[in-house]
Design an enzyme around this catalytic site. Sequence first.
Site, PDB file in Angstrom:
ATOM      1  N   ASP A 160      -5.188 -57.386  50.855  1.00 58.35           N
ATOM      2  CA  ASP A 160      -4.695 -56.406  51.814  1.00 58.35           C
ATOM      3  C   ASP A 160      -3.411 -55.763  51.283  1.00 58.35           C
ATOM      4  OD1 ASP A 160      -5.252 -55.959  55.104  1.00 58.35           O
ATOM      5  OD2 ASP A 160      -3.272 -55.362  54.368  1.00 58.35           O
ATOM      6  N   HIS A 209     -21.853 -48.931  54.555  1.00 57.39           N
ATOM      7  CA  HIS A 209     -20.937 -48.504  55.606  1.00 57.39           C
ATOM      8  C   HIS A 209     -21.486 -48.866  56.983  1.00 57.39           C
ATOM      9  CE1 HIS A 209     -17.779 -46.243  57.585  1.00 57.39           C
ATOM     10  NE2 HIS A 209     -18.709 -45.839  58.429  1.00 57.39           N
ATOM     11  N   HIS A 232     -15.037 -55.087  58.516  1.00 57.81           N
ATOM     12  CA  HIS A 232     -14.339 -55.927  57.547  1.00 57.81           C
ATOM     13  C   HIS A 232     -13.847 -57.196  58.223  1.00 57.81           C
ATOM     14  CE1 HIS A 232     -11.324 -53.236  59.361  1.00 57.81           C
ATOM     15  NE2 HIS A 232     -10.462 -54.230  59.203  1.00 57.81           N
ATOM     16  N   HIS A 235     -14.577 -49.351  59.043  1.00 62.21           N
ATOM     17  CA  HIS A 235     -15.630 -49.883  58.172  1.00 62.21           C
ATOM     18  C   HIS A 235     -15.557 -51.387  58.395  1.00 62.21           C
ATOM     19  CE1 HIS A 235     -17.779 -50.036  54.035  1.00 62.21           C
ATOM     20  NE2 HIS A 235     -17.595 -51.302  54.405  1.00 62.21           N
ATOM     21  N   CYS A 295     -15.214 -47.667  51.947  1.00 63.82           N
ATOM     22  CA  CYS A 295     -16.301 -47.252  51.045  1.00 63.82           C
ATOM     23  C   CYS A 295     -15.713 -46.830  49.704  1.00 63.82           C
ATOM     24  CB  CYS A 295     -17.106 -46.098  51.636  1.00 63.82           C
ATOM     25  SG  CYS A 295     -18.272 -46.571  52.933  1.00 63.82           S
ATOM     26  N   CYS A 353     -14.712 -42.531  54.067  1.00 68.03           N
ATOM     27  CA  CYS A 353     -14.275 -43.859  54.520  1.00 68.03           C
ATOM     28  C   CYS A 353     -13.432 -44.559  53.450  1.00 68.03           C
ATOM     29  CB  CYS A 353     -15.513 -44.693  54.864  1.00 68.03           C
ATOM     30  SG  CYS A 353     -15.140 -46.428  55.149  1.00 68.03           S
ATOM     31  N   GLY A 380      -6.893 -53.739  67.719  1.00 63.26           N
ATOM     32  CA  GLY A 380      -6.052 -53.146  66.681  1.00 63.26           C
ATOM     33  C   GLY A 380      -6.804 -52.724  65.433  1.00 63.26           C
ATOM     34  N   ASN A 412     -11.413 -57.464  63.566  1.00 70.44           N
ATOM     35  CA  ASN A 412     -10.918 -56.675  64.692  1.00 70.44           C
ATOM     36  C   ASN A 412     -11.954 -55.615  65.042  1.00 70.44           C
ATOM     37  OD1 ASN A 412      -8.394 -57.989  64.797  1.00 70.44           O
ATOM     38  ND2 ASN A 412      -7.607 -56.721  63.142  1.00 70.44           N
ATOM     39  N   HIS A 467     -10.820 -60.247  57.828  1.00 75.46           N
ATOM     40  CA  HIS A 467      -9.559 -60.657  57.220  1.00 75.46           C
ATOM     41  C   HIS A 467      -9.621 -62.157  56.972  1.00 75.46           C
ATOM     42  CE1 HIS A 467      -7.270 -56.954  58.506  1.00 75.46           C
ATOM     43  NE2 HIS A 467      -8.210 -56.942  59.440  1.00 75.46           N
TER      44      HIS A 467
HETATM   45  P1  5GP Z   1      -7.759 -53.517  60.699  1.00 74.87           P
HETATM   46  O1  5GP Z   1      -6.403 -53.222  61.274  1.00 74.87           O
HETATM   47  O2  5GP Z   1      -8.667 -52.306  60.786  1.00 74.87           O
HETATM   48  O3  5GP Z   1      -8.403 -54.762  61.212  1.00 74.87           O
HETATM   49  O4  5GP Z   1      -7.508 -53.827  59.167  1.00 74.87           O
HETATM   50  C1  5GP Z   1      -7.330 -52.854  58.198  1.00 74.87           C
HETATM   51  C2  5GP Z   1      -6.533 -53.484  57.082  1.00 74.87           C
HETATM   52  O5  5GP Z   1      -6.638 -52.659  55.943  1.00 74.87           O
HETATM   53  C3  5GP Z   1      -5.033 -53.609  57.391  1.00 74.87           C
HETATM   54  O6  5GP Z   1      -4.645 -54.975  57.328  1.00 74.87           O
HETATM   55  C4  5GP Z   1      -4.365 -52.755  56.327  1.00 74.87           C
HETATM   56  O7  5GP Z   1      -3.158 -53.296  55.846  1.00 74.87           O
HETATM   57  C5  5GP Z   1      -5.435 -52.686  55.239  1.00 74.87           C
HETATM   58  N1  5GP Z   1      -5.390 -51.491  54.439  1.00 74.87           N
HETATM   59  C6  5GP Z   1      -5.221 -50.213  54.900  1.00 74.87           C
HETATM   60  N2  5GP Z   1      -5.253 -49.346  53.879  1.00 74.87           N
HETATM   61  C7  5GP Z   1      -5.424 -50.085  52.752  1.00 74.87           C
HETATM   62  C8  5GP Z   1      -5.531 -49.739  51.356  1.00 74.87           C
HETATM   63  O8  5GP Z   1      -5.474 -48.581  50.951  1.00 74.87           O
HETATM   64  N3  5GP Z   1      -5.709 -50.766  50.484  1.00 74.87           N
HETATM   65  C9  5GP Z   1      -5.773 -52.069  50.893  1.00 74.87           C
HETATM   66  N4  5GP Z   1      -5.938 -52.989  49.946  1.00 74.87           N
HETATM   67  N5  5GP Z   1      -5.688 -52.427  52.199  1.00 74.87           N
HETATM   68  C10 5GP Z   1      -5.520 -51.444  53.106  1.00 74.87           C
HETATM   69 ZN    ZN Z   2     -17.231 -47.223  54.849  1.00 77.50          ZN
END
Ligand code: 5GP
Ligand code: ZN
Length: 116
Positions: free
Chosen positions: A32, A48, A102, A100, A9, A6, A95, A89, A104
Amino acid sequence: MTDPNCLFCKIAAKQIPSAIVHEDEEMVAFRDIAPQVPVHIVLVPRVHCAGLNDLTADLAPVIGRIALVARDLAGRMGIAASGYRLVANCGPDAGQTVHHLHFHLLGGAPMGGRMA
Ligand code: 5GP
Ligand code: ZN
């Protein structure tokens, strides 16, 4: 507890570098990699959990503390008065790309629209 495959993680364990803005025993908050607004921070529990669909009651306290840390970070980042969103999300229609749980923290510019 953690999933070796993950991304978040690995970020929480510092196996993958990130710009961490807060960490404690229960959670990590980092910038991000592709910010959608000037302040875009991702807050994750260290444990996780794939997403809101998999949330269990034992995680409720850490989710509450994530909300408190998000509030404090909003103050530190100077967006408490201008306003911000705390968004999770869940699933394809929302989207979600990283499985994992999270949140925003988004702010620093008008976000417009009325998604909620
Ligand atoms: P989701 O789309 O699942 O709600 O949010 C995932 C977020 O993780 C996205 O906004 C994406 O830009 C961010 N993200 C993806 N990979 C990485 C990474 O390697 N490092 C960081 N800091 N953010 C990441
Ligand atoms: Zn995880």
